[in-house]
Scaffold this active site. Structure first.
Site, PDB file in Angstrom:
ATOM      1  CD  GLU A  49       7.265  48.038  41.340  1.00 30.00           C
ATOM      2  OE1 GLU A  49       7.272  48.843  42.285  1.00 30.00           O
ATOM      3  OE2 GLU A  49       7.957  46.998  41.335  1.00 30.00           O
ATOM      4  CG  ASP A  60      16.048  41.285  38.935  1.00 27.33           C
ATOM      5  OD1 ASP A  60      15.091  41.391  39.733  1.00 27.33           O
ATOM      6  OD2 ASP A  60      16.356  42.176  38.114  1.00 27.33           O
TER       7      ASP A  60
END
Lengths: 273, 408
Positions: A49, A60
């Site tokens: 990824e 995040d």
């Protein structure tokens, strides 16, 4: 058959769990990324990824936020991320690459232009954190005419109806977010993960990859017993951050972590490597 | 002079749709973990906005705690000075906590209580929404955490102290540009981590659905009162409404009840900062383009790659790269006009109102005043402009002193 589906089929035959590292494109600088992708494959990655840096990475935690900031400081962008994938593809036509990021850079490029350029660069999957299926119909329609799989997230609080929806709309694999929180947070409760994965499997036969909170080889091996794939992001990006002034040390830190996870996963499943 | 709008439709205005869309704008663009809490919130909001008991409690709080209705004041001296339309002020600066923000925090906090949430979080730029949130959290005995960019913590120190005195934890945010947008990111991260017991009180008409609609509904008390008051005081509706637009909550609160009154022109005033042409501004509707940020599609200030650009305004409350999705739609359909006022012009508006009417406006609201100073002279003396004076200026005295070289 897409490269992702092919890969999961092969791994299934070999009894091997997919190890899926995540790194942010352009972190700590753009020249690091392509050698790092190849090194990850050598160390045992099955799928990678690649994070597309975004100025406002809402989902995040601090580790991947800082990775985004380092990459953006070098003017990294979606366009340049695709260029890096294209370079990687020159020497590796096997390993699936999934772009992971936020919707706005794709909106800015335009859905159709993005699809065409991603396809030309050799991208295999797109995971757009802030685009739930309800808002994705136009994008999904465009992806149908490509080999790019849309990857959706499922969470501990995803309802049955949503699991069904993702099962029907997703391709390649489904990404199970193992805890309520941001990337790199907290500790996994394996029993909870196991129960939720069982629930998800009632509604879909897509491979399941589990991420958020996979910090070391031990956790990876335990998760690998429950799922078809294990995603490791923040723990890996921390290795890059710790040695950002010294690329060879950063590469070594990364590959050590991935190798140890690879060994732990294979030992746990007894697969033939 | 006749003010016109480009808005011609016989269709009733009934937006957003059930998925939170205002045309192509709005929607729900969040990570999967937030879908369930957002759904829970939407269900509660739809239920309680029809619940007579909830609405009665909200009305009582607005009357006895906030001090509503806020008056409309005819600024006669200023009107004479500019020699055109009559200027009226909707005095949201007289609310408890000194701004319109409390209309919304009261509503959302009552909703949080009904939903059994024990912990409140909020983002804040200038600190006005943070103070309004800390205020209602104190009153209801709820834990309160406010996220605020490091830059704003420094330039709005008095509001940081007020929040802390009210019992809130103020968390400085050091990521990104260290301002309002980053505070919002951090609040979202907190919410996704503590979804079970936490209610996120967003301060403006942005974020994922139902926030833009819900915050608008709580702020629409401004416009509803204004319609009645203008009718009672002047016998007719105003010719033009003017309000500043950062995220756009005070503007939508004023505009929304007037959307069907097509003879009433609407002007949303964005912050042009150092000037649109310098790139140092906070005016997405004037100089941005559509994109997706903070859970909704709207106009944004971004670069060619879709990365959000740092914004600038003298007013911390307008210093935001996005804008509520309903404003994006009202712009596209031509129902509202969006204009921009520079820092320098806003300062002129600030001084004019302060010296001519004895009212010290917030720097945010000063942008609306400054635009009224441009518009009024182009209109006849029997025409009427209503400005939403969204907040008072006490909080800005340090900023103003620094800009004008005054040592406190």
């Amino acid at each position: 058959m897409s490269r992702l589906t092919q890969r999961f089929n092969d791994l299934h035959e070999r009894g091997r769990t997919a190890l899926i590292p995540f790194i942010t494109a352009g972190d700590p600088n753009p020249s690091f990324t392509v050698p790092a992708l190849h090194a990850l494959v050598k160390a045992g990655a099955d799928i990678i990824e690649v994070g597309v840096p975004f100025s406002d990475p809402m989902a995040d935690g601090p580790v991947i936020q800082r990775a985004s900031e380092r990459a953006l400081a070098h003017k990294m962008s979606l366009r340049k991320t695709l260029e890096l994938v294209q370079q990687f593809r020159k020497d590796d036509q096997e390993t699936p690459i999934v772009l992971m990021g936020y919707l706005n850079p794709i909106e800015a490029m335009g859905y159709e232009a993005f699809r065409d350029q991603a396809q030309a660069s050799g991208v295999d999957g797109v995971l757009t954190v802030d685009m739930p299926p309800e808002e994705a119909s136009e994008f999904l329609e465009l992806l149908k005419a490509s080999n790019i799989d849309p990857i959706f997230l499922l969470a501990p609080n995803s309802t049955e109806a949503r699991i069904q929806k993702m099962g029907a709309m997703g391709r390649g694999y489904l990404y199970y977010v193992a805890l309520k929180g941001v990337t790199g947070a907290g500790h996994l409760d394996l029993a909870n993960v196991e129960n939720k994965l069982k629930e998800i499997r009632q509604w879909t036969s897509l491979p399941l990859a589990v991420g958020f909170g996979v910090k070391n080889a031990e956790t990876a091996a335990a998760i690998g017993q429950l799922s078809e794939g294990v995603v490791v992001g923040s723990a890996l990006v921390s290795q890059i951050e710790a040695a950002q002034e010294d690329p060879s040390a950063a590469l070594l830190g990364m590959t050590d972590l991935i190798s140890s996870m690879r060994h732990a996963l294979d030992a746990a499943s007894g697969s033939l490597v | 002079m006749t003010l016109t709008t480009d808005f011609n439709t016989t269709e009733p205005y009934n937006l957003p749709d059930e998925r939170g869309h205002f045309g192509p704008y709005g929607g729900v663009f969040v990570a999967e973990t937030l879908m369930e809490p957002i759904d829970e919130l939407r269900t509660a909001y739809e239920r309680y906005m029809k619940d007579p008991e909830f609405l009665a409690e909200l009305d009582r709080d607005l009357q006895y705690y906030v001090g509503r209705p806020s008056p409309i004041y005819h600024a006669e001296r200023m009107s004479r000075h500019f020699g055109g339309a009559q200027i009226f002020l909707k005095r949201e600066d007289l609310n408890h906590t000194g701004a319109h923000k409390v209309n919304n925090t009261i509503g959302q906090a009552l909703l949080a209580q009904r939903m059994g949430k024990t912990r409140i979080i909020a983002e804040t730029g200038a600190g006005q929404h943070g103070v309004a949130t800390a205020t209602v959290a104190a009153r209801l005995g709820l834990e309160c955490v406010v996220y605020m960019g490091e830059v704003d913590v420094a330039r709005q120190a008095p509001n940081v102290l007020r929040m802390r005195l009210l019992g809130a934890t103020v968390v400085p945010v050091s990521s990104g540009s260290k301002t309002l947008k980053d505070a919002l990111n951090e609040a979202m991260r907190d919410w996704v981590t503590h979804v079970d017991n936490t209610f996120y009180i967003i301060g403006t008409v942005a974020g994922p659905h139902p926030y833009p609609a819900m915050v608008r509904d709580f702020q629409s008390v401004i416009g509803r009162e204004s319609r009645e008051q203008m009718m009672a005081q002047t016998g007719r509706l105003p010719d033009a409404l003017i309000a500043c637009v950062g995220g756009g909550s005070n503007a939508i609160g004023l505009f929304h009840p007037f959307i069907g009154d097509t003879e009433v022109a609407m002007y949303g005033v964005e912050a042009a900062g150092d000037g649109i042409e310098t790139g140092r501004h906070s005016a997405p509707l004037s100089a941005g383009r559509p994109g997706v940020l903070h859970g909704n599609r709207t106009y944004l200030i971004e670069d060619d790659d879709g990365e959000i650009i740092e914004t600038h305004s003298i007013s911390a409350g307008l210093d935001y790269p996005g804008v509520g999705p309903e404003h994006a739609w009202l712009k596209d359909i031509g129902r509202a006009h969006y204009v921009a006022i520079t820092d320098t012009e806003a300062m002129e508006g600030f001084h004019a109102l302060t010296r001519m009417e004895g009212i010290i406006p917030a720097l945010e609201s000063s942008h609306a005043v400054a635009y009224a100073m441009k518009l009024a002279p182009t209109l006849d003396r029997d025409q009427q402009i209503l400005i939403n004076l969204s907040g008072r200026g006490d909080k800005d005295i340090n900023t103003i002193a620094a800009r004008e070289g005054i040592t406190l």
